[in-house]
Design an enzyme around this catalytic site. Structure first.
Site: not given
Ligand SMILES: [Zn+2]
Length: 306
Positions: A78, A235, A239, A262
């Protein structure tokens, strides 16, 4: 010329890590041109500096971690997203614990802090990574792709078997202003049914309704509700930007994500960097004026000269 940016002065922030639950203090310090974003664990004697690059990423389970073993910094995504979103290329981050503070689960607090500290221009041109070839990474039915585009565009889709989420898609055309308005305030989210499982694994010890959107099987549990009707996909874009900022340059390319996380974002960065002829690095002078204009900042963040 579009200049590289740093912050105008040192700033300190204290908060808890969402996974560790531990209180940490993060100092952001101005840094010279071509320094990049670097992290130093000040609580570990003689800890090696961790340069924020895709190759330095260790684990990617529920967060992006730089480094391996004891000398690592978790949940960098973030903060990195906000630095990218405001066009800040160079910062020296000192941290006295294993995880970047989660704040309110979004990037809003970091944007607020950067308004306080101010942005500073450095006397050197920004560099852009221009994508030349399409690269795709797939794991099961999840995939991410990057392809040539004059500017950064993210086309993101999430799919959850939940009546409030189902399939959400958003196409985001990057500019600093759009990032601040549309993306920076979107909070991290989780499903209540996953919470026990994550806690058993030693994750989200610091998680609460103060720093995450939590949904039970039907509704949002946070009393204040959502900040945007499509906060969750926003969001995901926050990310994604944080994770791909680990390429180390401003990016001219279109990224499409489908059920990504991720791990896939990091695999995409690594594959792109390894693939012969997949990209070139150019100075901002080589790019169209319209692209450079997307890095203009609102009045509240307008840069001084360092
Ligand atoms: Zn996040």
């Amino acid at each position: 010329m579009l200049n590289q940016r740093t912050i105008a002065k040192k700033i300190s922030v204290t908060g808890i890590g969402i996974h560790s639950g531990k209180k940490v203090t993060l100092n952001l310090n101005p840094a010279p041109a071509d320094f990049g974003i670097q992290f130093k664990r000040t609580d570990l004697e003689g800890a090696e500096i961790l340069v924020a690059t895709a190759e330095k990423v260790g684990t990617t389970e529920n967060n992006t971690t730089l480094g391996n073993g004891a000398n690592s910094v978790h949940t960098v995504e973030h903060l990195l997203s906000v630095l990218y979103g405001i066009g800040i290329n160079n910062v020296y981050c000192e941290i006295d614990g294993p995880e970047v503070p989660i704040m309110d689960g979004s990037g809003a607090s970091f944007v607020f802090l950067l308004k306080e500290t101010g942005v500073a221009n450095l006397n050197k041109s920004k560099k852009f990574l221009v994508v030349l070839k399409t690269i795709k990474v797939e794991v099961g039915d999840k995939w991410v792709k990057i392809e040539p585009s004059s500017r950064l565009v993210i086309d993101s889709t999430i799919v959850f078997a939940h009546p409030l989420i189902k399939t959400q898609r958003k196409i985001f055309e990057f500019s600093c202003e759009n990032f601040i308005e549309e993306i920076s305030r979107a909070r991290t989210f989780g499903l209540l049914r996953d919470v026990d499982h994550l806690k058993q694994k030693g994750l989200i010890k610091g998680g609460s309704l103060d720093n995450a959107v939590v949904l039970d099987d039907y509704k949002v549990l946070n009393p204040e509700g959502l900040r945007f009707a499509d906060e969750l996909i926003r969001h995901k874009i926050l990310d994604t930007i944080g994770d791909i900022s680990l390429l180390g340059y401003e990016i001219a390319g279109k990224i499409t994500t489908y059920k990504s996380g991720h791990n896939l974002h990091n695999l995409l960065c690594r594959k792109l960097l390894q693939e012969e002829g997949a990209y070139e690095i150019v100075s901002s002078n080589a790019l169209d004026r319209h692209i450079l204009q997307t890095f203009e900042l609102p009045q509240s963040l307008s840069p001084s000269f360092y």
